[in-house]
Design a protein around this motif. Structure first.
Motif, PDB file in Angstrom:
ATOM      1  N   TYR A  58       0.851  -1.177   0.000  1.00 25.65           N
ATOM      2  CA  TYR A  58       0.000   0.000   0.000  1.00 25.65           C
ATOM      3  C   TYR A  58       0.895   1.237   0.000  1.00 25.65           C
ATOM      4  CZ  TYR A  58      -3.324  -3.471   1.732  1.00 25.65           C
ATOM      5  OH  TYR A  58      -4.087  -4.591   1.885  1.00 25.65           O
ATOM      6  N   TYR A  59       0.505   2.234  -0.772  1.00 29.47           N
ATOM      7  CA  TYR A  59       1.261   3.479  -0.830  1.00 29.47           C
ATOM      8  C   TYR A  59       0.314   4.671  -0.776  1.00 29.47           C
ATOM      9  CZ  TYR A  59       5.328   0.763  -2.322  1.00 29.47           C
ATOM     10  OH  TYR A  59       6.364  -0.132  -2.385  1.00 29.47           O
ATOM     11  N   ALA A  60       0.786   5.731  -0.135  1.00 28.83           N
ATOM     12  CA  ALA A  60       0.072   6.988  -0.235  1.00 28.83           C
ATOM     13  C   ALA A  60       0.213   7.523  -1.654  1.00 28.83           C
ATOM     14  CB  ALA A  60       0.649   7.995   0.760  1.00 28.83           C
ATOM     15  N   ALA A  61      -0.797   8.203  -2.117  1.00 26.17           N
ATOM     16  CA  ALA A  61      -0.778   8.727  -3.489  1.00 26.17           C
ATOM     17  C   ALA A  61       0.399   9.665  -3.709  1.00 26.17           C
ATOM     18  CB  ALA A  61      -2.095   9.442  -3.778  1.00 26.17           C
ATOM     19  N   SER A  62       0.789  10.371  -2.668  1.00 27.52           N
ATOM     20  CA  SER A  62       1.850  11.373  -2.793  1.00 27.52           C
ATOM     21  C   SER A  62       3.231  10.757  -3.002  1.00 27.52           C
ATOM     22  CB  SER A  62       1.873  12.262  -1.551  1.00 27.52           C
ATOM     23  OG  SER A  62       2.084  11.487  -0.383  1.00 27.52           O
ATOM     24  N   VAL A  63       3.379   9.469  -2.702  1.00 23.64           N
ATOM     25  CA  VAL A  63       4.702   8.835  -2.829  1.00 23.64           C
ATOM     26  C   VAL A  63       4.717   7.696  -3.831  1.00 23.64           C
ATOM     27  CG1 VAL A  63       5.175   9.431  -0.418  1.00 23.64           C
ATOM     28  CG2 VAL A  63       4.456   7.104  -0.992  1.00 23.64           C
ATOM     29  N   LYS A  64       3.559   7.302  -4.324  1.00 24.75           N
ATOM     30  CA  LYS A  64       3.484   6.166  -5.237  1.00 24.75           C
ATOM     31  C   LYS A  64       4.303   6.442  -6.481  1.00 24.75           C
ATOM     32  CE  LYS A  64       0.124   2.762  -6.727  1.00 24.75           C
ATOM     33  NZ  LYS A  64      -1.313   2.398  -6.741  1.00 24.75           N
TER      34      LYS A  64
END
Length: 122
Positions: A58-64
């Motif tokens: 899982y990743y935050a959108a800001s770091v994906k």
């Protein structure tokens, strides 16, 4: 489980850092692990998480696309590879663990490392 985060530092925009989180205990492989970050005056936010299996990510959108979480169960260590760093990535980064399923919710993590500072200069 005790967690010890390391690897933070000062880097220029566009640079890379790899954070490490070493865990004590012999059941590390059965823990879901995550990274969160916090800027002074703001709430701690989710960055990335990995479950028991390598493909549960899982990743935050800001770091994906820029950050990659991985783990080495033989070394009881979880990593956060951070590429293409931006000034807005500046924060204290915390690792966290839970014996349950991976989640983006910090309240569901039972164990926390002490944090490591990442500073990205512009």
């Amino acid at each position: 489980v005790q967690l010890q985060a390391s690897g933070g530092g000062l880097v220029q925009t566009g640079g890379s850092l790899r954070l490490s989180c070493a865990a004590s205990g012999r059941t590390f492989s059965r823990y879901s692990m995550a990274w969160f970050r916090q800027v002074p005056g703001k709430e701690r936010e989710f960055v990335a998480a990995q479950g028991w299996t390598a493909n549960e990510l899982y990743y935050a959108a800001s770091v994906k696309g820029r950050f990659t979480i991985s783990r080495d169960n033989a070394k009881n260590t979880v990593y956060l590879q951070m590429n293409s760093l931006k000034p807005e990535d500046t924060a204290v980064y915390y690792c966290a663990g839970t014996p349950n399923r991976a989640t983006t919710s910090q309240s569901l993590y039972d164990y926390w490392g002490q944090g490591t500072q990442v500073t990205v200069s512009s």
